[in-house]
Enzyme design. Structure first.
Site, PDB file in Angstrom:
ATOM      1  N   GLN A 237      85.773  87.451  77.582  1.00 28.53           N
ATOM      2  CA  GLN A 237      85.729  87.952  76.210  1.00 28.53           C
ATOM      3  C   GLN A 237      84.301  87.978  75.678  1.00 28.53           C
ATOM      4  O   GLN A 237      84.021  88.651  74.693  1.00 28.53           O
ATOM      5  CB  GLN A 237      86.592  87.079  75.297  1.00 28.53           C
ATOM      6  CG  GLN A 237      88.088  87.206  75.577  1.00 28.53           C
ATOM      7  CD  GLN A 237      88.953  86.387  74.646  1.00 28.53           C
ATOM      8  OE1 GLN A 237      89.823  85.668  75.107  1.00 28.53           O
ATOM      9  NE2 GLN A 237      88.758  86.493  73.349  1.00 28.53           N
ATOM     10  N   ARG A 384      94.193  83.807  68.973  1.00 26.80           N
ATOM     11  CA  ARG A 384      94.397  84.824  67.938  1.00 26.80           C
ATOM     12  C   ARG A 384      94.186  84.235  66.550  1.00 26.80           C
ATOM     13  O   ARG A 384      95.041  84.326  65.658  1.00 26.80           O
ATOM     14  CB  ARG A 384      95.784  85.435  68.055  1.00 26.80           C
ATOM     15  CG  ARG A 384      95.749  86.850  67.468  1.00 26.80           C
ATOM     16  CD  ARG A 384      96.882  87.686  67.903  1.00 26.80           C
ATOM     17  NE  ARG A 384      96.695  89.023  67.395  1.00 26.80           N
ATOM     18  CZ  ARG A 384      97.219  90.091  67.948  1.00 26.80           C
ATOM     19  NH1 ARG A 384      97.936  89.974  69.040  1.00 26.80           N
ATOM     20  NH2 ARG A 384      97.031  91.272  67.427  1.00 26.80           N
ATOM     21  N   CYS A 385      93.059  83.603  66.419  1.00 31.56           N
ATOM     22  CA  CYS A 385      92.744  82.958  65.151  1.00 31.56           C
ATOM     23  C   CYS A 385      91.251  82.714  65.135  1.00 31.56           C
ATOM     24  O   CYS A 385      90.593  82.831  66.155  1.00 31.56           O
ATOM     25  CB  CYS A 385      93.526  81.660  65.042  1.00 31.56           C
ATOM     26  SG  CYS A 385      92.601  80.146  65.018  1.00 31.56           S
TER      27      CYS A 385
END
Ligand code: CDP
Length: 806
Positions: A237, A384-385
């Site tokens: 990522q 996802r935060c």
């Protein structure tokens, strides 16, 4: 202008710029199976690595015998910690300032920890070799309970640290203690509690969960001995960070490391960090002189690569009798597993958890977080935060419901009474965050009207009466959640990773024919960046989005960036993209002025062209200006039309949302049906409404999974009991409810295009909303807090505890 000349609005529509529901360009290859993932990579002579893992949760290693494994036909090498020590790579630094074993050195600290790495000509031979590595273990006492980690006599997890009184984040108070981190004003908060009319206190646990992207973590390492260069393809990522960390660890000069992240099948924070498999593949390639591929399987992914949450929070709120909040206080134990490998910005060992005062106007607030070691896998990623924001939102939203219950107020009314008001923005929270913009009451009222909240409560009252009369065995729950996120890490004054400021970047080159390429330091894992960055450029430069190619994930070509996680792409790289466009546009304006023989100031921008003020028939389109940039620039000007921008945001962005959920629960079976889920999101300026809707659907589905069934669970012996999709709930289309989405638009005042992030919001707001709905169903029976996950068994158990089964 004749009737056939397109209007400005028609020209703007053709560009498919910001606000357009442009179809995702990347899907053309994905739906045809033509994506290019790491495991699609085949290099002549490539070897395969597989990992020997610990069956025990905590054990001393007495002996490792690799002879039988090495004799398996096809096995080329077997790496152990002793081999890695010869190149000083038995341990690696983590992003959180700790050190982590690459392969077990002396003992194993959690089940499935990496013990040896077998390299072979084929996957099968490597797997056969793994079976034959003989490891002699002596089992040690195990602790998987963070609440017991700092008790007397708790097993020592990190013998290497046991006498160290200082850690990466200050003093350590116990041999299993990692850090203490506090925020807010303790004295003012304690004083407010001392004189409060009403207080609540609840122990709220956000269990350990896992991001579980469908594609697991994997890489191919190829070391060229002649050139001394390493090429590393991987599921990264943050490719540039991997390059820098890789160089620091391996001592290979950074310019001789080429990191490439091809298509990625979901990341959700799981693919931010560096894992043992990557290091072993690199060492194996150096040792063997051949490319080495390492691909994790599902069990390895769920049980060893970065987990999320595992926050154990004691939350208190103080309020006046008439329902105005006056203070909040929160003490948290954070379970970081056996190594502190949390992916947070350096200064924030507990992430951005101090957003825990949420969307409410708390005059005083204080939080304290203690991180501890246990016999569990390391990690602690922003699933996802944005760095512990989900934990914070869950904590405050559950607590607000509990306080409303104690006050005898409707939870939505209680929120409306305490939400920060529009005129208070920019709003400085009791923890010192400056919320950039918001219109919370409009959002909350819109949500309540859209679902006809009043009518739902009336229906619930009737159902509750019928339940009390014994006419039904079904309970109805209405969940309300209002969340504020903090995304776009981050301003360099607040955020860095290993000393590198968390800016991001975009480089745009416009070619002579008016097409172009944009390269960025972020990396999409399914968010549709190839589609949406081009839309920003289309609007900013007046060139069709289809004429712009977006490229990420190659550290040789992209400008340095900190990657994609925590909804930082739009707030940071989206801004860099707009700013790079503005540099290009400024140059184009000078070229236009030269060609039209007017002063720069006499020109005005109209969608895709500069025209002479008061004389709109005289203009130069951006396409014409691109051509001119390569052959007709004013004297003294450099030819070409390109720009690069490194954007260091002045602040985070603060998206928000109002969610409402309705559930029906059968008390005899615990079966919970989600009847309705309404999600209103405000992410400022919307670049692509269709992609936003997709992001909300995906994030809500993950929130549903977390709230209603997911948990990475360990038994008392340290066995991880939920390491496959047989035991770990991953919702499919069958279980997933129907989502209703809505929006308001409150632009960010400091972002060049007013956009805030959105990708994380539904996970942040969704989890408390589901949990509040289930808890609300039981609230009228005296229940205050039922812990997540709300699977049927636990819900049945909650009903049993309330005596509902007779
Ligand atoms: O960093 P990440 O890409 O995960 O999250 P994001 O910045 O929230 O963006 C997720 C996707 O939603 C991207 O394709 C964005 O361009 C899109 N988006 C949008 O269309 N409008 C916004 N205001 C925010 C995001």
């Amino acid at each position: 202008m004749n009737d056939m000349t397109p209007t400005s609005a028609e020209r703007a529509e053709k560009l498919e710029g910001m606000g357009c529901k442009r179809k995702r360009v990347e899907d053309i290859r994905f739906v045809q199976g033509k994506g290019n993932y790491v495991d699609d990579l085949k290099i002549p002579g490539m070897l395969y690595g597989d990992i020997v893992r610990s069956p025990h949760g905590h054990a001393r290693i007495k002996k490792i015998d690799t002879a039988k494994a090495a004799a398996v036909p096809g096995v080329v090498a077997v790496l152990t910690a002793d081999v890695l020590k010869t190149v000083n790579l038995a341990w690696m630094p983590t992003l959180a300032g700790d050190m982590q074993m690459v392969l077990a050195d002396g003992k194993v600290l959690y089940q499935n920890q990496e013990v040896a790495f077998v390299v072979a000509e084929s996957r099968e031979a490597a797997a056969d070799g793994v079976e034959l590595v003989e490891v002699e273990y002596e089992q040690l006492p195990v602790n998987v309970d963070p609440m017991k980690a700092m008790t007397d006599g708790a097993p020592t997890i990190r013998e290497d640290l046991k006498d160290k009184t200082d850690g990466a984040h200050g003093k350590r108070k116990h041999y299993n203690h990692i850090f203490s981190w506090a925020a807010g004003d303790k004295a003012a908060t304690d004083a407010a509690f001392a004189k409060a009319d009403v207080t609540i206190k609840e122990f709220i646990v956000y269990p350990r969960v896992h991001p579980c992207p469908l594609e697991t973590c994997q890489c191919v390492a190829s070391f060229d001995k002649i050139k001394g260069e390493l090429t590393l393809w991987g599921t990264f990522q943050a490719p540039h960070v991997i390059r820098t960390v890789g160089s620091l660890i391996s001592k290979i000069p950074e310019h001789k490391i080429h990191v490439i992240a091809p298509d990625i099948g979901g990341g959700f924070g799981n693919k931010v960090g560096a894992y043992s498999g990557y290091i072993c593949a690199i060492v194996a390639s150096i040792v063997t002189g051949r490319p080495v591929k390492w691909v994790e399987d599902r069990i390895e992914n769920l049980s060893t690569t970065a987990f999320a949450r595992d926050f154990h929070m004691e939350m208190e709120i103080a309020a006046t009798k008439d329902g105005k909040v006056t203070a909040m206080r929160c003490y948290t134990i954070a379970d970081h597993g056996a190594f502190d490998a949390c992916a947070n910005a350096t200064k924030w060992p507990a992430g951005l958890f101090s957003i825990v005062s949420g969307s409410y106007d708390f005059p005083a607030a204080y939080c304290l977080v203690d991180g501890v070691y246990t016999n569990k896998a390391p990690g602690g990623v922003a699933y996802r935060c944005s760095f512990r924001v989900t934990e914070a939102a869950y904590c405050i939203e559950r607590a607000m419901d509990i306080m409303a219950q104690k006050l005898g107020m409707d939870p939505a009314e209680f929120r409306l009474k305490n939400l920060i008001r529009r005129e208070q923005f920019p709003y400085t929270s009791a923890f010192g965050w400056q919320y950039d913009s918001g219109d919370y009451h409009t959002a909350m009222n819109k949500a309540m009207e859209s679902v006809n909240y009043k009518k739902l409560r009336e229906e619930q009252k009737q159902k509750r009466d019928a339940f009390k009369r014994g006419e039904t065995r079904e309970l109805m729950g209405i969940g309300v959640a209002f969340f504020t996120e903090i995304v776009g890490a981050g301003p360099s004054r607040a955020c860095d990773i290993l000393g590198i400021a968390m800016f991001d970047s975009a480089e745009i080159r416009i070619h002579p024919t008016g097409t172009g390429i944009c390269r960025l330091g972020t990396k999409s894992q399914g968010q549709g960046h190839e589609t949406t960055y081009a839309q920003i450029i289309a609007t900013e430069l007046g060139l069709p989005a289809d004429n712009i190619m977006v490229e990420e994930g190659n550290t040789d070509t992209a400008p340095y960036g900190l990657g994609t996680y925590g909804s930082r792409s739009t707030p940071v790289s989206g801004a860099a993209t707009a700013m790079a466009c503005r540099k290009i546009k400024a140059k184009a304006q000078m070229i236009a002025a030269y060609m039209l023989e007017v002063h720069d100031d006499d020109l005005e921008w109209d969608v895709d062209r500069f025209r002479v003020k008061g004389n709109p028939e005289r203009f130069k389109t951006m396409t014409e200006l691109a051509w001119a940039a390569y052959h007709e620039v004013p004297p003294g000007m450099e030819p070409g039309l390109e720009a690069i921008n490194y954007y260091d945001p002045p602040n985070f962005t603060f998206p928000f949302g109002a969610y409402i959920c309705v559930v029906d629960i059968d008390v005899d079976t615990g079966t919970t049906k989600v009847r309705r889920f309404y999600a209103l999101d405000d992410c400022g300026t919307r670049i692509n409404p269709m992609i936003i809707e997709g992001q909300i659907h995906g994030g809500l589905t993950e929130a549903f999974g977390i709230a209603m069934g997911q948990e990475i669970h360990y038994d008392d012996d340290g066995n991880v009991t939920t390491a496959s999709f047989m035991d770990y709930f991953l919702p499919t289309a069958v279980e997933t409810p129907h989502w209703e989405t809505d929006w308001t638009t409150t632009p960010s005042p400091h972002h060049p295009i007013g956009a805030k992030g959105v990708g994380e919001s539904p996970n942040v707001g969704g989890v408390p909303c589901f949990s509040n709905a289930v808890n609300d169903a039981f609230a009228f029976l005296g229940s205050t807090h039922i812990q997540m996950p709300h699977d049927h068994w636990r819900t049945w158990t909650a009903a049993e505890k309330l005596g509902l089964h007779g």
